[in-house]
Every structure is written in structure tokens, then in C-alpha cells.
Write an enzyme that holds these catalytic residues in place. Structure first.
Site, mmCIF file in Angstrom:
data_model
loop_
_atom_site.group_PDB
_atom_site.id
_atom_site.type_symbol
_atom_site.label_atom_id
_atom_site.label_comp_id
_atom_site.label_asym_id
_atom_site.label_seq_id
_atom_site.Cartn_x
_atom_site.Cartn_y
_atom_site.Cartn_z
ATOM 1 N N GLU A 85 9.447 17.297 20.573
ATOM 2 C CA GLU A 85 8.584 16.116 20.743
ATOM 3 C C GLU A 85 7.778 16.314 22.007
ATOM 4 O OE1 GLU A 85 10.771 12.536 21.076
ATOM 5 O OE2 GLU A 85 11.643 12.708 19.102
ATOM 6 N N THR A 123 11.026 4.274 27.348
ATOM 7 C CA THR A 123 11.120 5.183 26.211
ATOM 8 C C THR A 123 9.782 5.132 25.481
ATOM 9 O OG1 THR A 123 12.346 5.655 24.173
ATOM 10 C CG2 THR A 123 12.167 3.346 24.797
ATOM 11 N N THR A 124 9.666 5.884 24.391
ATOM 12 C CA THR A 124 8.392 5.911 23.664
ATOM 13 C C THR A 124 8.210 4.569 22.966
ATOM 14 O OG1 THR A 124 8.897 8.222 23.299
ATOM 15 C CG2 THR A 124 7.015 7.340 22.121
ATOM 16 N N HIS A 160 12.611 16.016 23.612
ATOM 17 C CA HIS A 160 11.299 15.565 24.082
ATOM 18 C C HIS A 160 11.084 16.089 25.501
ATOM 19 C CE1 HIS A 160 8.536 11.782 24.822
ATOM 20 N NE2 HIS A 160 7.929 12.926 25.094
ATOM 21 N N ARG A 209 11.656 13.887 33.072
ATOM 22 C CA ARG A 209 12.729 13.006 33.544
ATOM 23 C C ARG A 209 14.087 13.328 32.941
ATOM 24 N NH1 ARG A 209 11.015 7.337 30.706
ATOM 25 N NH2 ARG A 209 9.108 7.772 31.827
ATOM 26 N N HIS A 262 19.663 8.026 21.180
ATOM 27 C CA HIS A 262 20.384 7.211 22.152
ATOM 28 C C HIS A 262 21.714 6.668 21.641
ATOM 29 C CE1 HIS A 262 21.235 3.637 24.646
ATOM 30 N NE2 HIS A 262 20.836 4.442 25.614
ATOM 31 N N ARG A 268 22.443 13.302 38.420
ATOM 32 C CA ARG A 268 23.023 13.992 39.576
ATOM 33 C C ARG A 268 22.361 15.345 39.853
ATOM 34 N NH1 ARG A 268 28.020 11.996 41.460
ATOM 35 N NH2 ARG A 268 27.626 9.782 41.526
ATOM 36 N N ASP A 303 18.016 14.310 24.240
ATOM 37 C CA ASP A 303 17.397 13.970 25.530
ATOM 38 C C ASP A 303 18.370 13.308 26.503
ATOM 39 O OD1 ASP A 303 15.033 14.782 24.382
ATOM 40 O OD2 ASP A 303 14.138 12.778 24.302
ATOM 41 N N HIS A 304 19.156 12.365 25.964
ATOM 42 C CA HIS A 304 19.935 11.555 26.901
ATOM 43 C C HIS A 304 21.200 12.229 27.403
ATOM 44 C CE1 HIS A 304 16.900 8.665 26.807
ATOM 45 N NE2 HIS A 304 17.013 8.438 25.517
ATOM 46 N N ASN A 322 18.575 13.849 18.578
ATOM 47 C CA ASN A 322 17.790 13.966 19.799
ATOM 48 C C ASN A 322 18.758 14.028 20.994
ATOM 49 O OD1 ASN A 322 16.471 13.106 22.213
ATOM 50 N ND2 ASN A 322 14.744 12.407 20.998
ATOM 51 N N ARG A 353 9.120 15.672 28.358
ATOM 52 C CA ARG A 353 8.132 14.726 28.884
ATOM 53 C C ARG A 353 7.367 15.361 30.033
ATOM 54 N NH1 ARG A 353 9.269 9.034 27.351
ATOM 55 N NH2 ARG A 353 7.562 8.604 28.769
ATOM 56 N N HIS A 359 13.782 5.967 15.981
ATOM 57 C CA HIS A 359 13.709 5.159 17.202
ATOM 58 C C HIS A 359 14.574 3.901 17.071
ATOM 59 C CE1 HIS A 359 11.962 4.586 21.185
ATOM 60 N NE2 HIS A 359 12.336 3.345 20.969
ATOM 61 N N GLY A 360 15.567 3.825 17.931
ATOM 62 C CA GLY A 360 16.418 2.634 17.981
ATOM 63 C C GLY A 360 17.391 2.500 16.823
ATOM 64 N N GLU A 408 6.165 10.591 11.404
ATOM 65 C CA GLU A 408 7.451 9.963 11.716
ATOM 66 C C GLU A 408 7.166 8.497 11.954
ATOM 67 O OE1 GLU A 408 9.945 11.745 14.738
ATOM 68 O OE2 GLU A 408 11.055 9.868 14.998
HETATM 69 N N1 PXP Z 1 11.763 9.794 17.385
HETATM 70 C C1 PXP Z 1 10.864 9.839 18.399
HETATM 71 C C2 PXP Z 1 9.494 10.324 18.102
HETATM 72 C C3 PXP Z 1 11.224 9.448 19.697
HETATM 73 O O1 PXP Z 1 10.320 9.503 20.696
HETATM 74 C C4 PXP Z 1 12.548 9.033 19.937
HETATM 75 C C5 PXP Z 1 12.968 8.624 21.313
HETATM 76 O O2 PXP Z 1 12.867 9.693 22.185
HETATM 77 C C6 PXP Z 1 13.461 9.048 18.858
HETATM 78 C C7 PXP Z 1 13.022 9.402 17.593
HETATM 79 C C8 PXP Z 1 14.889 8.698 19.036
HETATM 80 O O3 PXP Z 1 15.042 7.366 19.410
HETATM 81 P P1 PXP Z 1 16.450 6.853 19.868
HETATM 82 O O4 PXP Z 1 16.835 7.608 21.101
HETATM 83 O O5 PXP Z 1 16.223 5.407 20.113
HETATM 84 O O6 PXP Z 1 17.413 7.107 18.743
#
Ligand code: PXP
Length: 242
Positions: free
Chosen positions: A74, A104-105, A47, A53, A215, A22, A13-14, A11, A49, A192-193, A155
């Protein structure tokens, strides 16, 4: 049933979160995706959103055009997002709940709330050849509802486990939900996490064929580079499944 190769989707996103701090053009999540693929990722997750963001519309357009593995988009179940998915045709859509104030989700989808909307969303994607996955808590009710809605996959939200990995009930819940989903004919993903330190018990669950991780890999990438961060996670997953 043990899938021989457990897929790792990264993922990105970050990477976009850092850029948006910035509002410039770096770092670019699309470049990150390419490096992740080179390092052995099986897919790229992003994702979009509603509040934009981190990932922007242009990012998903570019990801859809350049990802060589597969793109897992996502998104919340809204008309706007469905329109974007149907026009960009990602390999897979994962429906997630979205609350504006959350960091976060935080929880799984409430699959009982508006089943007709979910069923319609899933079938519109299916007609367009897009696979659908539902991000749900590891509980039997959510699993059986997901099957009834016609999803291809679920998931499992690993957030509870990540917060309390030392409590056996958290991994037991994931194992039980994964077995039940697989027996119901659903493909099983999780995420997630997850980090290199806590991933092993989840990666070892035989029915889980795909992990979505963001993340911790993007964080680690600041110090060792994104390719090495992906490889470290791959290796942790592989070791757990041996
Ligand atoms: N799966 C889904 C559905 C999520 O929403 C997220 C967080 O955006 C992740 C996985 C990844 O989670 P993490 O960034 O904590 O690894």
C-alpha cells in the site's frame, strides 16, 4: 459470481507500530508475516507511509524477499514510492490517499483529482508486471473512474460500514459498488475497520474476492497469538460465505 475462495490478506503495519514505539527490533513485522502465512493468510499487506511511522524501508525489502504468498504494497502515488515498488516488484500495489495528520487512511482516493498521474502510475506498474488496485469509497463515480484509469482492481473502503454497520445503507453501498465494479471487469477487494464481529456481511458479498485486515487481527494477537487470530478471521469469513 461468487469466488469460491475469498482471499484474506493480513496487514502487518501495526506490528511495526508497536516496535516503533520503542524504536527497537521487536516485534518484527516480517516474523508476523511468516506466522500469518503459516496460519493460512493468502497474502501480506504493508503500507509504507511517507512519514515512515510504522513500516520502514527495510521492512518492505525483507517482506519482498521472504513473503511466500504474495505482497500487497500500500502506498501513496509519489515518485519515491513508485521507485520503491518498481525495484521491489511486489505482486500488487494498492494506491491509497495519505494525509500526514491522519491516524489512519480515513477516506478513499480522490480518483478525479489527478487522473493522468494515476493512469501513468498504473501503466508503469503494469509494464513491470505489477497488479494495481485503487482504494476507493463505495460510490459509482469512483468505480467507473477506476475502470477508466486502467486499474486491475479496486479496494472498497469499508470504514463507513465499520462505523455504522447497523445502518443498512452502509452495507448496501458496498454491495452496489462491488456489483458495478465486477460488471466493469474490475477485481473487487475490501478493507478497513473489519473485525470478526462485523466481517460477515462484507465477506458474504459475492463479488468481493479479497479482504485486507490489519488492526483487529494484530490487536487480538496480543491475547491469543497471531496464528489463532488469523484462523478466527478465516473461520468468520468462511462461515459468512457458506
Ligand atoms: N486496506 C487499506 C487500503 C488500508 O489503508 C488499511 C489500513 O491501513 C486496511 C485495509 C486495513 O485496515 P484495518 O487496519 O482497519 O484492518
Amino acid at each position: 459470481m461468487r469466488a469460491t475462495h475469498q482471499r484474506l490478506y493480513i496487514n502487518v503495519d501495526h506490528v511495526a507500530t508497536l516496535r516503533q514505539a520503542r524504536r527497537t527490533d521487536e516485534p518484527d513485522p516480517v516474523m508476523a508475516a511468516e506466522l500469518c502465512e503459516r496460519a493460512g493468510a493468502d497474502g501480506i499487506t504493508a503500507h509504507l507511509r511517507e512519514d515512515r511511522r510504522h513500516i520502514q524501508d527495510d521492512d518492505v525489502r525483507r517482506l519482498a524477499a521472504t513473503v511466500r504468498t504474495v505482497l500487497n504494497l500500500e502506498m501513496a502515488l509519489t515518485e519515491e514510492m513508485l521507485g520503491i515498488a518498481l525495484s521491489l516488484q511486489p505482486f500488487q500495489v494498492t494506491f491509497v490517499p495519505e494525509r500526514r495528520e491522519e491516524i489512519t487512511t480515513e477516506g478513499g482516493l480522490d480518483v478525479a483529482r489527478d487522473p493522468q498521474a494515476l493512469r501513468d502510475g498504473i501503466s508503469r506498474l503494469k509494464r513491470a508486471g505489477i497488479r494495481s488496485s485503487l482504494f476507493i469509497a463505495p460510490d459509482s463515480e469512483a468505480v467507473s473512474r477506476s475502470r477508466d484509469l486502467g486499474a486491475d482492481a479496486i479496494e472498497l473502503h469499508t470504514g463507513q460500514y465499520a462505523h455504522a454497520a447497523h445502518e443498512a445503507r452502509t452495507i448496501d453501498a458496498l454491495r452496489d459498488a462491488a456489483r458495478m465494479a465486477s460488471e466493469a471487469g474490475l477485481a473487487v477487494h475490501a478493507g478497513h475497520g473489519l473485525t470478526v464481529r462485523n466481517v460477515a456481511p462484507v465477506a458474504a458479498v459475492p463479488e468481493i474476492e479479497e479482504l485486507n485486515i490489519g488492526h483487529s487481527i494484530v490487536s487480538r494477537a496480543l491475547f491469543v497469538g497471531i496464528e489463532k487470530a488469523v484462523q478466527e478471521m478465516r473461520e468468520a469469513m468462511r462461515a459468512a460465505r457458506r
